[in-house]
Design a protein around this motif. Structure first.
Motif, PDB file in Angstrom:
ATOM      1  N   GLU A 170      16.442  -8.797  -6.176  1.00  0.00           N
ATOM      2  CA  GLU A 170      15.977  -9.099  -7.110  1.00  0.00           C
ATOM      3  C   GLU A 170      16.286 -10.546  -7.799  1.00  0.00           C
ATOM      4  O   GLU A 170      15.581 -11.207  -8.091  1.00  0.00           O
ATOM      5  CB  GLU A 170      16.019  -8.102  -8.374  1.00  0.00           C
ATOM      6  N   GLN A 171      17.587 -10.639  -7.812  1.00  0.00           N
ATOM      7  CA  GLN A 171      17.890 -12.236  -8.202  1.00  0.00           C
ATOM      8  C   GLN A 171      17.251 -13.264  -6.948  1.00  0.00           C
ATOM      9  O   GLN A 171      17.056 -14.205  -7.505  1.00  0.00           O
ATOM     10  CB  GLN A 171      19.404 -12.098  -8.142  1.00  0.00           C
ATOM     11  N   ARG A 201      14.263 -12.955  -5.542  1.00  0.00           N
ATOM     12  CA  ARG A 201      13.033 -13.114  -5.591  1.00  0.00           C
ATOM     13  C   ARG A 201      13.043 -14.089  -7.011  1.00  0.00           C
ATOM     14  O   ARG A 201      11.824 -14.644  -7.212  1.00  0.00           O
ATOM     15  CB  ARG A 201      12.377 -11.841  -6.047  1.00  0.00           C
ATOM     16  N   GLN A 202      13.824 -13.867  -8.158  1.00  0.00           N
ATOM     17  CA  GLN A 202      13.625 -14.485  -9.409  1.00  0.00           C
ATOM     18  C   GLN A 202      13.940 -16.335  -9.168  1.00  0.00           C
ATOM     19  O   GLN A 202      13.189 -16.885  -9.479  1.00  0.00           O
ATOM     20  CB  GLN A 202      14.508 -14.124 -10.393  1.00  0.00           C
ATOM     21  N   LEU A 254      11.103 -17.733  -7.375  1.00  0.00           N
ATOM     22  CA  LEU A 254       9.867 -18.004  -8.237  1.00  0.00           C
ATOM     23  C   LEU A 254      10.100 -19.108  -9.024  1.00  0.00           C
ATOM     24  O   LEU A 254       9.341 -20.131  -9.323  1.00  0.00           O
ATOM     25  CB  LEU A 254       9.468 -16.828  -9.106  1.00  0.00           C
ATOM     26  N   GLU A 255      11.535 -19.290  -9.630  1.00  0.00           N
ATOM     27  CA  GLU A 255      11.694 -20.428 -10.266  1.00  0.00           C
ATOM     28  C   GLU A 255      11.726 -21.756  -9.413  1.00  0.00           C
ATOM     29  O   GLU A 255      11.059 -22.899  -9.822  1.00  0.00           O
ATOM     30  CB  GLU A 255      13.316 -20.133 -10.790  1.00  0.00           C
TER      31      GLU A 255
END
Length: 313
Positions: A155-156, A158-159, A162-163
């Protein structure tokens, strides 16, 4: 037998003791210079001749000891071969140390001829450049490793992806002129002279010099407050009565370019000999350059659809 001989038990005559010159028989010689009889004995230390008075023909080792006296033990003799072997070992050790020292000295002095002939200032600059390059490379490696770690962590990751995508989209939007931007920069104002207006060539030269100096976003405004975003596809034409046509939109003078980037670098680019400032001054005009801590580029460019270019997959 006569009186001069005394009979012995063996029957052999014994010679009488010779009479001493002075004094009765059996008494010591009263002469002061006469030596002590014990000193004349070959067994006493005092009676032995000195080294300078010894008979060279007499061999000490072959002389038999006197009867009743124990023979002296021979002194320890060091073999000459033992002395020679010790000296050879010491010489070999010294030669080995000398060879090792010469090898180390040769290795230390075998440097690059170009560096050996360089000046101290050049060597310092080379060392500084290498250290700075090493620091930058280490920072880049650390940033890439951190990005890789974040992208692989669920999840980190993917975040973080995205950033990263958002940041790249913002940068591309500013470069394409579809997003407004603000930051440090310059305002460049063109004032025409009485004889000759500001031409489109002078404005295009200014845009090119600013891009070469690291400009990141630009827009141009006219005296009527009309503003056009300057992008890669922007073109400039000469209009009527000293006006300009920018991307099909007419602008009246005076013209002002607002640009974001390093102010000092861009100012230097505009003021180079034979550059924009000098060219406009030769036409009778003037260029006013002012630094801004926070400048804003708010005009937007409307991109047109692409008909032929496609991304490479």
């Amino acid at each position: 037998m006569s009186d001069e001989h005394t009979q012995t038990g063996t029957g052999w005559p014994q010679p009488a003791e010779p009479a001493r010159p002075d004094g009765p028989a059996g008494e010591p010689d009263p002469r002061p210079e006469a030596p002590d009889p014990d000193e004349l004995s070959p067994l006493s230390p005092q009676g032995r001749p000195s080294g300078d008075e010894e008979d060279p023909s007499a061999a000490p080792d072959e002389a038999e000891p006197a009867e009743g006296v124990a023979a002296a033990e021979p002194a320890a003799v060091v073999s000459p071969w033992r002395r020679f072997s010790s000296a050879a070992v010491m010489i070999g050790v010294l030669l080995g140390l000398l060879g090792f020292t010469l090898a180390v000295q040769l290795k230390m002095t075998s440097t690059d001829s170009s560096l050996a002939a360089a000046r101290q200032e050049d060597l310092v600059r080379i060392l500084y450049d290498l250290e700075a390059r090493e620091i930058r490379l280490r920072q880049d490696i650390a940033a890439l490793e951190e990005s890789q770690r974040q992208l692989r962590s669920g999840e980190q990751g993917r975040q973080a992806a995205l950033e990263e995508a958002t940041r790249r989209a913002d940068e591309l939007g500013i470069l394409a002129g579809t997003l407004p931007a603000r930051g440090p920069g310059l305002t460049v104002r063109f004032q025409a002279g009485a004889a000759k207006p500001i031409s489109a060539v002078r404005v295009l030269d200014a845009v090119q010099e600013l891009r070469g100096a690291g400009a990141e976003a630009m827009q141009i405004s006219g005296g009527d407050q009309a503003t056009v975003r300057i992008v890669a596809s922007t073109y400039f034409l000469n209009g009527e009565n000293g006006s300009l046509v920018v991307d099909g939109r007419p602008l009246t003078g005076p013209f002002t370019i607002t640009v974001l980037g390093d102010p000092a670098t861009m100012r230097t680019a505009l003021n180079i000999p034979g550059g924009v400032v000098a060219s406009v001054a030769g036409d009778g005009g003037n260029v006013i350059v002012e630094e801004r801590e926070v400048a804003e580029v708010s005009a937007l460019h409307v991109p047109r659809p692409l008909e032929h270019a496609r991304p490479v997959s």
